[in-house]
Design a protein around this motif. Structure first.
Motif, PDB file in Angstrom:
ATOM      1  N   UNK A  80      -1.229  -7.012  12.192  1.00  0.00           N
ATOM      2  CA  UNK A  80      -1.189  -6.872  10.735  1.00  0.00           C
ATOM      3  C   UNK A  80      -2.074  -5.719  10.279  1.00  0.00           C
ATOM      4  N   UNK A  81      -3.288  -5.648  10.821  1.00  0.00           N
ATOM      5  CA  UNK A  81      -4.246  -4.629  10.386  1.00  0.00           C
ATOM      6  C   UNK A  81      -3.763  -3.219  10.703  1.00  0.00           C
ATOM      7  N   UNK A  82      -3.091  -3.039  11.838  1.00  0.00           N
ATOM      8  CA  UNK A  82      -2.640  -1.705  12.236  1.00  0.00           C
ATOM      9  C   UNK A  82      -1.720  -1.090  11.189  1.00  0.00           C
ATOM     10  N   UNK A  83      -0.846  -1.902  10.611  1.00  0.00           N
ATOM     11  CA  UNK A  83       0.072  -1.382   9.607  1.00  0.00           C
ATOM     12  C   UNK A  83      -0.602  -1.027   8.299  1.00  0.00           C
ATOM     13  N   UNK A  84      -1.719  -1.673   7.988  1.00  0.00           N
ATOM     14  CA  UNK A  84      -2.423  -1.407   6.729  1.00  0.00           C
ATOM     15  C   UNK A  84      -3.260  -0.141   6.839  1.00  0.00           C
ATOM     16  N   UNK A  85      -4.084  -0.041   7.882  1.00  0.00           N
ATOM     17  CA  UNK A  85      -4.990   1.108   7.990  1.00  0.00           C
ATOM     18  C   UNK A  85      -4.260   2.388   8.397  1.00  0.00           C
ATOM     19  N   UNK A  86      -3.006   2.260   8.852  1.00  0.00           N
ATOM     20  CA  UNK A  86      -2.242   3.457   9.232  1.00  0.00           C
ATOM     21  C   UNK A  86      -1.970   4.359   8.038  1.00  0.00           C
TER      22      UNK A  86
ATOM     23  N   UNK B  67       6.988   1.419   7.009  1.00  0.00           N
ATOM     24  CA  UNK B  67       7.218   0.035   7.402  1.00  0.00           C
ATOM     25  C   UNK B  67       8.247  -0.062   8.525  1.00  0.00           C
ATOM     26  N   UNK B  68       9.192   0.873   8.554  1.00  0.00           N
ATOM     27  CA  UNK B  68      10.195   0.884   9.612  1.00  0.00           C
ATOM     28  C   UNK B  68       9.633   1.489  10.893  1.00  0.00           C
ATOM     29  N   UNK B  69       8.828   2.545  10.736  1.00  0.00           N
ATOM     30  CA  UNK B  69       8.313   3.259  11.904  1.00  0.00           C
ATOM     31  C   UNK B  69       7.372   2.396  12.726  1.00  0.00           C
ATOM     32  N   UNK B  70       6.544   1.606  12.057  1.00  0.00           N
ATOM     33  CA  UNK B  70       5.563   0.779  12.756  1.00  0.00           C
ATOM     34  C   UNK B  70       6.160  -0.149  13.798  1.00  0.00           C
ATOM     35  N   UNK B  71       7.111  -1.016  13.408  1.00  0.00           N
ATOM     36  CA  UNK B  71       7.701  -1.923  14.391  1.00  0.00           C
ATOM     37  C   UNK B  71       8.439  -1.216  15.524  1.00  0.00           C
ATOM     38  N   UNK B  72       9.118  -0.099  15.232  1.00  0.00           N
ATOM     39  CA  UNK B  72       9.816   0.635  16.287  1.00  0.00           C
ATOM     40  C   UNK B  72       8.816   1.158  17.321  1.00  0.00           C
ATOM     41  N   UNK B  73       7.752   1.788  16.833  1.00  0.00           N
ATOM     42  CA  UNK B  73       6.741   2.309  17.749  1.00  0.00           C
ATOM     43  C   UNK B  73       6.034   1.175  18.478  1.00  0.00           C
TER      44      UNK B  73
END
Length: 243
Positions: free
Chosen positions: A43-49, A140-146
């Motif tokens: 969860x945190x990775x997507x926020x601080x990115x 939001x799309x890039x995060x899960x793919x990576x």
């Protein structure tokens, strides 16, 4: 004739009580700890990115999600080492659960109206909150793919170098630190290319960010990740030994 009836033998339930559900489903302490941390880091990775951090003294930059994401790499490798490749892979897939729940909760919170007091006295805070959490659909799309590509690749390389079987048993010897460094460096380079390209291509020149990401992740994978994996393995073994 002795007509006394023999004493009735105690029931099986009295002599050997059935094991409790908690005892049957007990999880190793080390695994439990890493599962908790893993869910939080996804969860945190997507926020601080959202923030790009400059690599002083150069002009290169990295998105700040690199820091919690490297922890995900360390945890997935540690679990593959101690509890098996299959469990580590399942953990990566289940990592989508906290990601999805957090996305739904963020959407709900952003959809709800702010209080009159906040609108009047803290409008700047509200705007910053909505800017950070209302990230573009591309991010939001890039995060899960990576995330799914790089972590599954990391586990595959890490286990392949060790020759791990599905239950985690090693059939040939390769240094734990070497495996951690190689698997992390390769998987994180791929992660950088996927995330930066999908999230930011066309919005600005991504050259410096992309180069900075690759350099930073490869460097940290070589310098830091092997020691963190070694420490994680030792910590988990210590916790598991304590029951």
């Amino acid at each position: 004739m002795n007509t006394a009836t023999p004493a009735q033998a105690p029931s099986t339930s009295e002599t050997s009580p059935a094991p409790s559900a908690a005892g049957m489903m007990q999880m190793p302490r080390g695994l439990f700890l890493f599962l908790l941390i893993y869910g939080g880091m996804t969860v945190l990775a997507g926020v601080v990115a959202f923030k790009q951090v400059q690599l002083f003294p150069t002009k290169l930059a990295v998105e700040a999600g690199i820091f919690p994401f490297l922890i995900l790499v360390v945890i997935s490798s540690t679990i593959a080492q101690l509890y098996g490749k299959a469990l580590a892979q399942r953990l990566v897939w289940f990592g989508f659960v906290p990601l999805a729940l957090s996305a739904l909760l963020i959407f709900l919170v952003l959809s709800l109206p702010a209080s009159p007091e906040m609108l009047e006295f803290r409008s700047t805070d509200l705007a910053a909150f909505e800017t950070v959490l209302g990230q573009t659909p591309r991010i939001l799309m890039a995060g899960p793919f990576a995330y799914i590509t790089s972590l599954l690749l990391n586990i595959w390389i890490f286990s392949k170098l060790a020759g791990n079987t599905e239950d985690g048993a090693e059939v040939k010897t390769v240094s734990l630190m070497v495996r951690g460094a190689v698997a992390s460096a390769l998987s994180q380079a791929i992660d950088s290319v996927i995330f930066v390209t999908l999230a930011f291509y066309g919005e600005f020149d991504i050259t410096d960010l992309l180069i900075g990401q690759v350099i930073a992740k490869v460097a940290l994978s070589i310098v830091l990740v092997p020691f963190l994996i070694t420490g994680g393995v030792r910590l988990a073994k210590w916790l598991d030994a304590r029951g």
